[in-house]
Write a protein that holds these residues in place. Structure first.
Motif, short mmCIF file in Angstrom:
data_model
loop_
_atom_site.label_atom_id
_atom_site.label_comp_id
_atom_site.label_asym_id
_atom_site.label_seq_id
_atom_site.Cartn_x
_atom_site.Cartn_y
_atom_site.Cartn_z
N ARG A 105 -58.50 34.86 58.83
CA ARG A 105 -57.26 34.08 58.85
C ARG A 105 -56.63 34.07 57.47
O ARG A 105 -57.30 33.83 56.47
CB ARG A 105 -57.50 32.64 59.32
N MET A 106 -55.34 34.34 57.43
CA MET A 106 -54.60 34.35 56.17
C MET A 106 -53.93 33.00 55.97
O MET A 106 -53.26 32.49 56.87
CB MET A 106 -53.54 35.46 56.21
N LEU A 107 -54.13 32.41 54.80
CA LEU A 107 -53.56 31.10 54.49
C LEU A 107 -52.72 31.21 53.22
O LEU A 107 -53.23 31.60 52.17
CB LEU A 107 -54.67 30.07 54.27
N HIS A 108 -51.45 30.89 53.31
CA HIS A 108 -50.60 30.87 52.12
C HIS A 108 -50.81 29.53 51.42
O HIS A 108 -50.55 28.47 51.99
CB HIS A 108 -49.13 31.03 52.53
N THR A 109 -51.33 29.59 50.20
CA THR A 109 -51.68 28.38 49.45
C THR A 109 -50.99 28.40 48.09
O THR A 109 -51.64 28.56 47.04
CB THR A 109 -53.20 28.26 49.30
N PRO A 110 -49.67 28.27 48.04
CA PRO A 110 -48.93 28.43 46.79
C PRO A 110 -49.17 27.29 45.80
O PRO A 110 -49.61 26.21 46.18
CB PRO A 110 -47.47 28.44 47.25
N GLY A 111 -48.84 27.57 44.56
CA GLY A 111 -48.97 26.58 43.49
C GLY A 111 -49.45 27.22 42.22
O GLY A 111 -48.81 27.11 41.18
N HIS A 112 -50.60 27.89 42.29
CA HIS A 112 -51.07 28.64 41.12
C HIS A 112 -50.08 29.77 40.83
O HIS A 112 -49.69 29.99 39.67
CB HIS A 112 -52.47 29.18 41.37
N THR A 113 -49.71 30.50 41.85
CA THR A 113 -48.57 31.41 41.83
C THR A 113 -47.83 31.19 43.14
O THR A 113 -48.35 30.56 44.07
CB THR A 113 -48.99 32.89 41.73
N ASP A 114 -46.62 31.74 43.23
CA ASP A 114 -45.84 31.54 44.45
C ASP A 114 -46.51 32.19 45.67
O ASP A 114 -46.40 31.71 46.79
CB ASP A 114 -44.44 32.11 44.29
N GLY A 115 -47.19 33.30 45.43
CA GLY A 115 -47.83 34.01 46.54
C GLY A 115 -49.31 33.76 46.69
O GLY A 115 -49.98 34.46 47.47
N SER A 116 -49.86 32.81 45.96
CA SER A 116 -51.30 32.53 46.06
C SER A 116 -51.71 32.31 47.51
O SER A 116 -51.05 31.58 48.25
CB SER A 116 -51.67 31.32 45.22
N SER A 117 -52.81 32.94 47.89
CA SER A 117 -53.28 32.87 49.27
C SER A 117 -54.79 32.75 49.31
O SER A 117 -55.49 33.06 48.34
CB SER A 117 -52.86 34.14 50.02
N SER A 118 -55.28 32.26 50.44
CA SER A 118 -56.71 32.15 50.68
C SER A 118 -57.03 32.87 51.99
O SER A 118 -56.16 33.06 52.84
CB SER A 118 -57.13 30.67 50.78
N PHE A 119 -58.29 33.27 52.14
CA PHE A 119 -58.71 34.03 53.31
C PHE A 119 -59.93 33.36 53.94
O PHE A 119 -60.94 33.15 53.26
CB PHE A 119 -59.05 35.47 52.93
#
Length: 276
Positions: free
Chosen positions: A191-205
């Motif tokens: 599952r792809m999770l967009h988790t912005p803040g550190h960078t605009d495109g920061s994501s978690s898997f």
């Protein structure tokens, strides 16, 4: 060791809230020189001082006091389907997770000396299906071209806001869509999770009961807010709304520092009050 010591947590909260040492001295009535020594890492506050500082910084008082006293560290976590690889010369974490004894594998954050990564992948005889990139900073993606050249069948996965960092490879990348899943074997999904803040495109898997958080969530801390459009509040919201909604037993594999679990972070991370 945790990625962030007390002074790191203190500094991130000060920058995030926009509070200076002077402002904290006024808000708490504490001597400016003492606050400055805590912020610079020369000393640490006592229990009551840490709790008083936490309130204007919007931190959890008890957890912040625990950080000052170094009262918590996550227990070791061993995951049979995940292999950690320290990325030299960067002090960052990369990972391979796999199924079927490595016949199906995904690499998280290709960075550092390419030969080290290639040696590790070949020793494991991994058949690489995905190259997953959490964000644009070089210590998480500067070996992408070498890995993609060695494994041309592997799909690069990255958020569109950060994908420019991999140059010409960006045109062929699979772009992250928050909440959508990538097929991985007959009975598994990523599952792809967009988790912005550190960078605009920061994501978690998220893979089964493990989440790879890049520089969004560390054991006992969060990443710094370096987005062009996203902010400190965005990184906190990403953790609360995307990561803390996962089950407590989900293992957290961060981009720096030791692994943790979602439940442990709810209980011990000072950036989040009453997370349970």
């Amino acid at each position: 060791m945790l990625e962030d010591e007390f002074a790191d947590v203190f500094g991130k909260a000060m920058r995030g809230t926009g509070l200076s040492v002077d402002a904290l001295a006024r808000a708490t009535g504490m001597p400016l020189a003492e606050i400055d020594s805590w912020a610079s890492g020369k000393n640490v506050p006592n229990e009551n001082e840490a709790r008083a500082l936490a309130r204007p910084l919007r931190l959890d008082p008890g957890k912040f006091a625990d950080a000052a006293a170094v009262r918590w560290h996550p227990e070791p976590i061993e995951l049979p389907e995940v292999r950690h690889h320290p990325q030299r010369p960067h002090p960052s974490n990369g990972y391979v997770f796999f199924l079927e004894g490595g016949r199906r594998a995904a690499l998280v954050d290709p960075a550092g000396i390419p030969q080290n990564l290639l040696r590790m992948l070949r020793e494991g005889a991994y058949k690489l299906q995905y190259i997953l990139i959490t964000h644009k900073h070089p210590d998480h993606c500067d070996a992408t071209a070498d890995i993609a050249s060695a494994f041309p069948q592997a799909r690069i996965v990255m958020h569109k806001a950060d994908v420019f960092a991999i140059g010409a490879l960006a045109s062929g990348a699979t772009l992250i869509r928050d909440g959508e899943e990538l097929p991985f074997g007959d009975d598994a999904r990523i599952r792809m999770l967009h988790t912005p803040g550190h960078t605009d495109g920061s994501s978690s898997f998220l893979f089964r009961s493990t989440v790879f958080t890049g520089d969004t969530l560390f054991a006992g801390s969060v990443g710094g807010a370096y987005g062009d459009a996203s902010t400190y509040n965005d990184i906190l919201n990403s953790v609360r709304s995307r990561l803390f909604t996962l089950p407590d037993d989900v293992a957290v594999m961060p981009g720096h520092g030791p692994p943790s679990k979602i439940g442990w972070e709810k209980s011990h991370n000072p950036f989040f009050e009453d997370a349970h």
